[in-house]
Design an enzyme around this catalytic site. Sequence first.
Site, PDB file in Angstrom:
ATOM      1  N   LYS A 272       0.760  -1.165   0.122  1.00  6.92           N
ATOM      2  CA  LYS A 272       0.175   0.092  -0.030  1.00  6.92           C
ATOM      3  C   LYS A 272       0.867   1.321   0.018  1.00  6.92           C
ATOM      4  O   LYS A 272       2.092   1.368   0.470  1.00  6.92           O
ATOM      5  CB  LYS A 272      -0.773  -0.033   1.252  1.00  6.92           C
ATOM      6  CG  LYS A 272      -1.993  -0.840   1.316  1.00  6.92           C
ATOM      7  CD  LYS A 272      -2.932  -0.927   2.476  1.00  6.92           C
ATOM      8  CE  LYS A 272      -4.122  -1.805   2.734  1.00  6.92           C
ATOM      9  NZ  LYS A 272      -5.150  -1.387   1.735  1.00  6.92           N
ATOM     10  N   ASP A 283      -7.604  -3.346  10.547  1.00  9.21           N
ATOM     11  CA  ASP A 283      -8.046  -4.229   9.646  1.00  9.21           C
ATOM     12  C   ASP A 283      -8.429  -5.534  10.469  1.00  9.21           C
ATOM     13  O   ASP A 283      -8.993  -6.341   9.577  1.00  9.21           O
ATOM     14  CB  ASP A 283      -6.964  -4.457   8.631  1.00  9.21           C
ATOM     15  CG  ASP A 283      -7.582  -4.815   7.148  1.00  9.21           C
ATOM     16  OD1 ASP A 283      -8.881  -4.501   6.829  1.00  9.21           O
ATOM     17  OD2 ASP A 283      -6.801  -5.309   6.323  1.00  9.21           O
ATOM     18  N   ARG A 346     -10.421 -11.343   1.559  1.00  9.83           N
ATOM     19  CA  ARG A 346     -11.432 -12.166   1.158  1.00  9.83           C
ATOM     20  C   ARG A 346     -10.649 -13.632   0.878  1.00  9.83           C
ATOM     21  O   ARG A 346     -11.304 -14.704   0.925  1.00  9.83           O
ATOM     22  CB  ARG A 346     -11.738 -11.762  -0.482  1.00  9.83           C
ATOM     23  CG  ARG A 346     -10.684 -11.619  -1.201  1.00  9.83           C
ATOM     24  CD  ARG A 346     -11.261 -10.735  -2.557  1.00  9.83           C
ATOM     25  NE  ARG A 346     -10.928  -9.266  -2.124  1.00  9.83           N
ATOM     26  CZ  ARG A 346     -11.338  -8.199  -3.100  1.00  9.83           C
ATOM     27  NH1 ARG A 346     -11.624  -8.713  -4.345  1.00  9.83           N
ATOM     28  NH2 ARG A 346     -11.600  -7.167  -2.652  1.00  9.83           N
TER      29      ARG A 346
HETATM   30  N1  BES Z   1      -8.302  -3.652   4.320  1.00 10.36           N
HETATM   31  C1  BES Z   1      -8.251  -3.436   3.069  1.00 10.36           C
HETATM   32  C2  BES Z   1      -9.429  -2.503   2.919  1.00 10.36           C
HETATM   33  C3  BES Z   1      -9.706  -1.169   3.580  1.00 10.36           C
HETATM   34  C4  BES Z   1      -9.489   0.051   2.888  1.00 10.36           C
HETATM   35  C5  BES Z   1     -10.321  -0.928   4.670  1.00 10.36           C
HETATM   36  C6  BES Z   1      -9.450   1.365   3.429  1.00 10.36           C
HETATM   37  C7  BES Z   1     -10.532   0.334   5.582  1.00 10.36           C
HETATM   38  C8  BES Z   1     -10.005   1.493   4.557  1.00 10.36           C
HETATM   39  C9  BES Z   1      -8.476  -4.272   2.113  1.00 10.36           C
HETATM   40  O1  BES Z   1      -7.444  -5.468   2.459  1.00 10.36           O
HETATM   41  C10 BES Z   1      -7.880  -3.647   0.652  1.00 10.36           C
HETATM   42  O2  BES Z   1      -6.684  -3.688   0.743  1.00 10.36           O
HETATM   43  N2  BES Z   1      -8.782  -3.838  -0.097  1.00 10.36           N
HETATM   44  C11 BES Z   1      -8.509  -3.215  -1.548  1.00 10.36           C
HETATM   45  C12 BES Z   1      -8.868  -4.187  -2.403  1.00 10.36           C
HETATM   46  C13 BES Z   1      -8.204  -4.127  -4.028  1.00 10.36           C
HETATM   47  C14 BES Z   1      -6.679  -4.477  -3.903  1.00 10.36           C
HETATM   48  C15 BES Z   1      -9.126  -4.967  -4.721  1.00 10.36           C
HETATM   49  C16 BES Z   1      -8.771  -1.951  -1.626  1.00 10.36           C
HETATM   50  O3  BES Z   1     -10.145  -1.799  -1.457  1.00 10.36           O
HETATM   51  O4  BES Z   1      -8.107  -1.244  -2.123  1.00 10.36           O
HETATM   52 ZN    ZN Z   2      -7.276  -5.642   4.421  1.00 10.87          ZN
HETATM   53 MN    MN Z   3      -5.813  -5.284   1.919  1.00  8.67          MN
END
Ligand code: BES
Ligand code: ZN
Ligand code: MN
Length: 498
Positions: A272, A283, A346
């Site tokens: 990230k 998370d 997921r």
């Molecule tokens: N934990 C994150 C989602 C998240 C984002 C929670 C912001 C709280 C605030 C999740 O694991 C994630 O990284 N999701 C990605 C999915 C993408 C790679 C398809 C996202 O939402 O960007």
């Molecule tokens: Zn996550």
């Molecule tokens: Mn993630």
Amino acid sequence: MIDEVVFVKEPPKNCSIVLGVYADGSLSPSAQKIDKNLDGIISKNLNKLNFIGKTFKTSSFLDSGDSYNHIILMGLGDPHKEFSKFELKKLGAAIYAVTRKLDSAVTVAIDAADLHFPCNCASSFMGFGALLKSWVFDKYKTSKDEEAKLKNLAMLTLDVKISEDYYGELRKIADGIFLTRQVVSEPANVIYPESLAEIAKMELLPLGVEVEILDESQMKNLGMNALLAVAQGSEHKPRLAILRWTGASNSESPIAVVGKGVTFDSGGISLKPGEKMHEMRYDMAGSGTVLGLLKAIALNKLRVNVVGVMALVENMPSGSAQRPGDVVKSMSGQTIEVLNTDAEGRMVLADALWYTQDRFNPEILIDLATLTGAIVVALGHEFAGLFSNYDQLADQLSKSAAVTGEKVWRMPMSEHFDKGIDSAIADVQNIAKSHIHGGSITAAQFLKRFINGKKWAHLDIAGVETSSEDLFICSEGATGFGVHLLYDFLRENYTTVP
Ligand code: BES
Ligand code: ZN
Ligand code: MN
């Protein structure tokens, strides 16, 4: 933080007092009584102040001579309006917010009749709201907030016994919410899979909840390779915590609640960006909610069988981390092509959901997960996304959400999104092809592939598990979203009468 809420018929001596004023400028019936005893000092002041009782607006503190330390006026809005439980909770929170700095005891002289609430438990819900609002996470501050002095709150009620009974249950729900807020607030150097599993044991074993912790090798034997793939880059080993509350007869199949518990989500090799990465210590909020829920259920000895599953991993990049492009075989037998290691929740849930169905054959399966950033884009910080394959379940959850104020919004599911996650070389890929939008639906549709005929609901809580602003029922930080919602859902729909 408030230590105690007591329920009284008359205001005690030497306290400050909160009185209700409606939007037409009239005092509530309880306030009128007190005004009469004070020779109309309040109504006279009211004219001078030009105070209009808009809902949740408060006055500056009035001096009442010797009778009370301070008088605080609280707006109650429309004089005929019937307050809901959620509004009572908000009212209590608003009262705490204006009185927290007072060092004298505070009495709230607003009762059920003032609010047209059909039960003399109105004060219980207000007390609950005040209590929720008063919680703070300040253990790492070496100089504490000296301003929050208020420790004891007295609530006027027409029926002390009823108020105490209702509050007794709510107070225990609050203890569950506080546990959730605490573990969600803790940083990731304190909360990691092993330590969170230990907290679950420590908190729940004494309450009669069975706690079983699976380690890496046990999960390997079960074939949970999707969950393990996420965990493999971290020094912290994964855990699966299984929390079992048997409040009903043994023969009744349980309601299962599964929580995403990524104790830190760096994104893995699909790292990230740095700017907000620290927020990914939250998370594990899905698992934190499962933990707090089980505490609330056990404290109140709810007559229902519940299985809570906390799927605990840390998602880190390292030499042993999974790579974009890897293919893993999940416990269900389906193979997953990992196109983005940041879509890890997921994968973790795929195995945790399958395992839970396989072992416990639950009547209903609900998961909670900070799953997608896209749900924040869609619903902001006000609503959790609700996905379900069963309308009645979605309706029951929506109803509880309206009562508790932990709001949900039903989102669609559609086979259309399946095409986006069909993999060229495996059964499914963990992110959609680039032209497919609707990331939260894609994620839910991915989870659905691991639902084995069960009635299921998925709550995407990415936008609601913490707040960056001072909310009505909590300050900035972890909200504990979902504990009261699911508690109410279970209590209303699944408890058996003795
Ligand atoms: N934990 C994150 C989602 C998240 C984002 C929670 C912001 C709280 C605030 C999740 O694991 C994630 O990284 N999701 C990605 C999915 C993408 C790679 C398809 C996202 O939402 O960007
Ligand atoms: Zn996550
Ligand atoms: Mn993630």
